[in-house]
Design a protein around this motif. Sequence first.
Motif, mmCIF file in Angstrom:
data_model
loop_
_atom_site.group_PDB
_atom_site.id
_atom_site.type_symbol
_atom_site.label_atom_id
_atom_site.label_comp_id
_atom_site.label_asym_id
_atom_site.label_seq_id
_atom_site.Cartn_x
_atom_site.Cartn_y
_atom_site.Cartn_z
ATOM 1 N N THR A 304 0.824 -1.213 0.000
ATOM 2 C CA THR A 304 0.000 0.000 0.000
ATOM 3 C C THR A 304 0.857 1.262 0.000
ATOM 4 O O THR A 304 0.376 2.350 -0.342
ATOM 5 N N ALA A 305 2.145 1.151 0.361
ATOM 6 C CA ALA A 305 3.029 2.324 0.376
ATOM 7 C C ALA A 305 3.079 3.005 -0.989
ATOM 8 O O ALA A 305 3.187 4.240 -1.070
ATOM 9 N N PHE A 306 2.982 2.224 -2.053
ATOM 10 C CA PHE A 306 3.044 2.791 -3.402
ATOM 11 C C PHE A 306 1.817 3.646 -3.736
ATOM 12 O O PHE A 306 1.949 4.853 -3.998
ATOM 13 N N PRO A 307 0.583 3.088 -3.732
ATOM 14 C CA PRO A 307 -0.562 3.937 -4.106
ATOM 15 C C PRO A 307 -0.838 5.067 -3.126
ATOM 16 O O PRO A 307 -1.317 6.126 -3.525
ATOM 17 N N LEU A 308 -0.540 4.856 -1.836
ATOM 18 C CA LEU A 308 -0.786 5.921 -0.868
ATOM 19 C C LEU A 308 0.120 7.131 -1.135
ATOM 20 O O LEU A 308 -0.301 8.284 -0.977
ATOM 21 N N GLY A 333 10.048 12.980 -12.271
ATOM 22 C CA GLY A 333 9.270 11.880 -11.694
ATOM 23 C C GLY A 333 9.686 10.540 -12.256
ATOM 24 O O GLY A 333 9.868 9.552 -11.519
ATOM 25 N N SER A 334 9.862 10.473 -13.580
ATOM 26 C CA SER A 334 10.266 9.216 -14.209
ATOM 27 C C SER A 334 11.673 8.807 -13.785
ATOM 28 O O SER A 334 11.962 7.614 -13.591
ATOM 29 N N ALA A 335 12.566 9.785 -13.635
ATOM 30 C CA ALA A 335 13.926 9.482 -13.175
ATOM 31 C C ALA A 335 13.907 8.897 -11.765
ATOM 32 O O ALA A 335 14.670 7.960 -11.448
ATOM 33 N N LEU A 336 13.027 9.422 -10.907
ATOM 34 C CA LEU A 336 12.902 8.885 -9.554
ATOM 35 C C LEU A 336 12.349 7.464 -9.580
ATOM 36 O O LEU A 336 12.772 6.601 -8.783
ATOM 37 N N CYS A 337 11.415 7.186 -10.499
ATOM 38 C CA CYS A 337 10.918 5.811 -10.662
ATOM 39 C C CYS A 337 12.051 4.863 -11.051
ATOM 40 O O CYS A 337 12.129 3.730 -10.562
ATOM 41 N N LEU A 339 15.237 5.207 -10.366
ATOM 42 C CA LEU A 339 16.081 5.010 -9.189
ATOM 43 C C LEU A 339 15.457 4.002 -8.231
ATOM 44 O O LEU A 339 16.146 3.109 -7.704
ATOM 45 N N ALA A 340 14.151 4.112 -7.986
ATOM 46 C CA ALA A 340 13.466 3.196 -7.072
ATOM 47 C C ALA A 340 13.508 1.763 -7.585
ATOM 48 O O ALA A 340 13.751 0.818 -6.816
ATOM 49 N N ALA A 341 13.272 1.570 -8.896
ATOM 50 C CA ALA A 341 13.328 0.229 -9.475
ATOM 51 C C ALA A 341 14.741 -0.348 -9.373
ATOM 52 O O ALA A 341 14.921 -1.543 -9.068
ATOM 53 N N ALA A 342 15.752 0.485 -9.624
ATOM 54 C CA ALA A 342 17.134 0.023 -9.512
ATOM 55 C C ALA A 342 17.474 -0.362 -8.076
ATOM 56 O O ALA A 342 18.171 -1.364 -7.833
ATOM 57 N N ALA A 362 9.262 5.551 -2.627
ATOM 58 C CA ALA A 362 10.028 6.349 -3.593
ATOM 59 C C ALA A 362 9.457 6.180 -5.002
ATOM 60 O O ALA A 362 9.356 7.154 -5.768
ATOM 61 N N PHE A 363 9.064 4.956 -5.321
ATOM 62 C CA PHE A 363 8.461 4.721 -6.632
ATOM 63 C C PHE A 363 7.114 5.435 -6.738
ATOM 64 O O PHE A 363 6.775 5.996 -7.791
ATOM 65 N N GLY A 364 6.336 5.427 -5.650
ATOM 66 C CA GLY A 364 5.075 6.159 -5.641
ATOM 67 C C GLY A 364 5.287 7.654 -5.774
ATOM 68 O O GLY A 364 4.510 8.347 -6.451
#
Length: 467
Positions: A304-308, A333-337, A339-342, A362-364
């Motif tokens: 739930t951390a992601f959608p919240l 925003g996309s660059a932060l995504c 980083l989170a995926a990495a 971070a991905f959210g």
Amino acid sequence: MTAKPVNKWSVLASVLIGTVMGPIDASVVYIALPAMSKFFKVAPATMSWVSMAYLLVMASFLLSFGRLGDLMGFKKLFLAGLLFFVATSALCGFAPTLGALIALRALQAVGAGMAMSMSTAIITAVFPPQERGRALGLYAMIIALGLAAGPSLGGFLVSSVGWRAIFFVNVPIGIIAFFWCFAVLPAIPGQGRRPFDWQGALLAFIGLGTLLLFVNWTSARGWVWSTILVGLVALVSLYTFIRLEHKLSEPMLDLTLFHSRVFSAANAAALFNFLTQYVIVFVTPFLLQRALHFPAARAGEIMTAFPLTVLIVAPLSGAFSDKVGQRWLAFAGSALCTLAAALLAVSSSGATAWKVGLCLSAFGLGTGIFQSPNNSAVMGSVPRSRLGIAGSVLATTRNVGMVLGIVTAGAILNTASLPHGIPTAGAWSTPYLSGLTGAYLAAAIASVLATLITVLAHEASPKQGQV
């Protein structure tokens, strides 16, 4: 005679009430699948068609609904979609057999597709350009709220009432939304009695449906003859569709929209962003439940951390984009995504609850920053007469990205787990962890592509007229 002034915030609220049912319905069904599987006495793999039928039909019809909205007017199609969704939701709750439930879910997707394809078009038509990002940010927020609330609501309903209740809950919400929208939505006129491209609509339906089926079957079955045949049907149908749309004076999909670099780039960025999202959404429950041995409830709380986070960030990002522009905010925003995926890929072998939760947050954050300005860029790059089809192209892009993300993640996990299949909690070992890492790396690569593409999405001056 002066037209009645439009209360744009009341319009937005009514559209959001009607829209929230879609993401709630999408996420609530996954929680109920085990109970449905037990009730109908079928294997879990068979139950996947309850969700797959919904996704395939919705994605296949979205372009047609967008064009119909441009011709008939957004309000008519939005209200028709709400009514159809409510009626089919009730019928799903009464479904006597699994076959009937799958068929009714396909029909339910028709209603959901009508409403979803019109929502962004209505918001864009009602709000002036300087407020559009804020409004679309609130739209992204309500989508995140529905996705976040679905699992908890579904778990409560299935435990206390039964799985049929997850469909009946749409009825009162849908009825309220219908009458509210009927009262406040402006009668945004369509283009009148222009011909509808039925051939193009049929080819788009067959092409998109078989394309998504081909992607799904390639992962599940491999390159068998049935998969190859479906792929050929998709290829021929989509090629014929594009040739046809180039020739017609009134095509279902105006291909000149893609001449706009903003429109093309922002849609492509959305495709790769949603691919990234659904790799992570698919893979992370396996990491939490199978590798870290968390129970489903605890895993759900962490997820739930992601959608919240999206829920909090999206409206703020949308409002901010109205002031600073869209391109570089979407890029950040996309660059932060990425980083989170990495980080998920790097830390998967030594993951803990707080590390996973932090990465998902971070991905959210990145997703919330990206989505609102990117959606605003898409909708702001087209003339008012094409808002319906533009919203449908964006929605279709999202659906295709979702399917590609799930299939990509599933294929990587299946490859890593061969020849023993997905392991049980006590059998997790290095090959399976490498599969998780590979899936997260694939998500990061897709996000890198999304980030690079956002650079091409230069802001365009607003073209659409306002109500």
